[in-house]
Structure formats: C-alpha cells, structure tokens
Write an enzyme that holds these catalytic residues in place. Structure first.
Site, PDB file in Angstrom:
ATOM      1  N   VAL A 191       0.866  -1.181   0.000  1.00  0.00           N
ATOM      2  CA  VAL A 191       0.000   0.000   0.000  1.00  0.00           C
ATOM      3  C   VAL A 191       0.903   1.232   0.000  1.00  0.00           C
ATOM      4  CG1 VAL A 191      -1.850   1.235   1.182  1.00  0.00           C
ATOM      5  CG2 VAL A 191      -1.723  -1.275   1.309  1.00  0.00           C
ATOM      6  N   VAL A 192       0.931   1.947  -1.121  1.00  0.00           N
ATOM      7  CA  VAL A 192       1.820   3.104  -1.247  1.00  0.00           C
ATOM      8  C   VAL A 192       1.106   4.265  -1.928  1.00  0.00           C
ATOM      9  CG1 VAL A 192       3.970   1.768  -1.290  1.00  0.00           C
ATOM     10  CG2 VAL A 192       2.780   2.224  -3.446  1.00  0.00           C
ATOM     11  N   VAL A 193       1.508   5.466  -1.543  1.00  0.00           N
ATOM     12  CA  VAL A 193       1.047   6.685  -2.207  1.00  0.00           C
ATOM     13  C   VAL A 193       2.269   7.558  -2.435  1.00  0.00           C
ATOM     14  CG1 VAL A 193      -0.403   8.750  -2.070  1.00  0.00           C
ATOM     15  CG2 VAL A 193      -1.208   6.588  -1.079  1.00  0.00           C
ATOM     16  N   TYR A 210      -5.117   2.748   9.038  1.00  0.00           N
ATOM     17  CA  TYR A 210      -5.908   1.552   8.774  1.00  0.00           C
ATOM     18  C   TYR A 210      -7.092   1.371   9.708  1.00  0.00           C
ATOM     19  CZ  TYR A 210      -2.104   0.183   5.684  1.00  0.00           C
ATOM     20  OH  TYR A 210      -1.186   0.155   4.664  1.00  0.00           O
ATOM     21  N   PRO A 234       3.954   0.552  12.933  1.00  0.00           N
ATOM     22  CA  PRO A 234       3.186   1.214  14.001  1.00  0.00           C
ATOM     23  C   PRO A 234       2.773   2.647  13.671  1.00  0.00           C
ATOM     24  CG  PRO A 234       4.999  -0.028  14.942  1.00  0.00           C
ATOM     25  CD  PRO A 234       5.190  -0.072  13.440  1.00  0.00           C
ATOM     26  N   ARG A 235       3.628   3.380  12.957  1.00  0.00           N
ATOM     27  CA  ARG A 235       3.345   4.791  12.704  1.00  0.00           C
ATOM     28  C   ARG A 235       2.156   5.019  11.773  1.00  0.00           C
ATOM     29  NH1 ARG A 235       5.554   6.488   7.805  1.00  0.00           N
ATOM     30  NH2 ARG A 235       6.858   4.917   6.780  1.00  0.00           N
ATOM     31  N   GLY A 266      -6.435  11.779   0.051  1.00  0.00           N
ATOM     32  CA  GLY A 266      -7.416  10.691   0.058  1.00  0.00           C
ATOM     33  C   GLY A 266      -7.178   9.549  -0.901  1.00  0.00           C
ATOM     34  N   LEU A 267      -6.039   9.533  -1.597  1.00  0.00           N
ATOM     35  CA  LEU A 267      -5.809   8.475  -2.584  1.00  0.00           C
ATOM     36  C   LEU A 267      -5.527   7.126  -1.920  1.00  0.00           C
ATOM     37  CD1 LEU A 267      -3.667  10.315  -5.305  1.00  0.00           C
ATOM     38  CD2 LEU A 267      -6.159  10.015  -5.175  1.00  0.00           C
ATOM     39  N   GLY A 268      -4.831   7.137  -0.786  1.00  0.00           N
ATOM     40  CA  GLY A 268      -4.573   5.888  -0.076  1.00  0.00           C
ATOM     41  C   GLY A 268      -5.867   5.240   0.385  1.00  0.00           C
TER      42      GLY A 268
END
Length: 203
Positions: free
Chosen positions: A135-137, A178, A172-173, A145-147
């Site tokens: 999962v990358v942006v 999510y 964690p960061r 909001g793309l992620g």
C-alpha cells in the site's frame, strides 16, 4: 517535488487480474484484522461497509484514473513510488512475477503524467483469506485521500468475492490510517508469527 520515475515498458495487455463487480452494501459484515508486526488469521470485530470517501467521478474530475488491472502499469514508475516511500528498490522482473500472482489490485494514475501515484494489491486463496501488500502513495500526492480510495476499493473487491478474512502488515506509525478502514491490531489477543532466518548471536 514530483518524483521522476524512469520511463519503462508497461505490462503486457495479456496480464489481467480477476475482477469482481464492486458494490458498497454487502450482505455480510466486514471482519478484517491487522497487526503492527504480523497479520492474524481471524477477528471477532465486525464492521458494516461504509460509503466511499471519494467517488470514481470525483477522482476523474481531479485528474486521476482508477485501474483494477496491471495492463498499463509502468513498473519503473511504480518502483519509483516504492523507493520514495522507503521500500527497497525492487527487481522489475520480480515485480512482474508478483503481479502475475496477485489476486486483486487497485491503483490510481495521474492522467497528465500517466504516472502511478497510489497502489495496493492483495494475494490469497481466492475463497477464505487474503493479505494486502504494497500500500503506497507517492509522497507528492499524500494527504488528498488516494490511499483511502485504493484501500476502500480493494477491500470491497475482496468482500464481493466472499473473502472476509483480510489481513495486512503495518508499521506502528501508520496504524492510525488503517483503523478507520476497519482494521484492528491483534484481535482477541491473537498474535501472528513470521518466519525469520535471523540467528541469535552467540555470547
């Protein structure tokens, strides 16, 4: 500053991932889990499907194109996004193989530059379980909001196939990203384990 990925060869048009009709209101509830160090196999927490945070039409109006297959995905430019967010640079050939073994993916392309700017994919058994990866942006496009857009659609596509046990790995960061999407860390005290070849140093 915008990333400058090298121009590469898109994947062949013969590579198409299985697709499913996406819908927002499912007859079943969303039960998914995540852990900061591992993924667990089950969760007792359930969450109803929620409306999309940004519609396909709004993405289009903002100059983005949404894709659910890898036919036009430029691997060099995707690799540039991986590197920009801190992933190690990957062998494009291995990325190609990984995509060939991917069950579902969603990515967003900026129409003006034709660059991939957001990406997520899932692998699994196609029936019961799935794990979300990569999962990358692009840092230049974070915070709009793309992620969330790719994650909402990827989860929906999996749910539409009847796959309810969806897990992922998370630093964690970014757990806070999510959680609003329905993911919980270590549900019911279940802890996942990851095989490691690292050996303890002898004293």
């Amino acid at each position: 500053m915008l990333l400058r990925g090298t121009t590469g060869t898109p994947l062949p048009t013969s590579l198409h991932l299985p697709t499913a009709t996406t819908y927002r209101h499912h007859p079943h509830s969303l039960s998914i889990s995540a852990s900061s160090s591992s993924s667990s196999s089950s969760s007792s927490a359930t969450f109803p499907a929620t409306p999309l945070s940004i519609s396909d039409a709004e993405l289009e109006s903002r100059g983005f194109a949404l894709h659910r297959d890898a036919a036009s995905l430029d691997l060099d430019r995707l690799n540039a996004v991986f590197v920009a967010v801190g992933f190690p640079r990957r062998d494009p050939g291995k990325i190609r193989v990984a995509l060939e073994h991917t069950d579902a993916l969603v990515w967003v392309q900026q129409r003006r530059t034709e660059k991939p700017v957001a990406f997520a994919r899932a692998t699994g058994d196609g029936v019961f379980n799935a794990i979300i990866w990569d999962v990358v942006v692009d840092p230049s496009f974070q915070g709009i909001g793309l992620g969330k857009a790719v994650m909402e659609r990827l989860v929906d596509d999996l749910l539409a196939r009847g796959i309810n046990n969806i897990a992922l790995y998370s630093e964690p960061r970014v757990l806070g990203f999510y959680r609003p999407l329905g993911f919980v860390a270590d549900p019911d005290g279940i802890r996942g384990m990851v095989y490691s070849r690292k050996q303890k140093k002898k004293k």
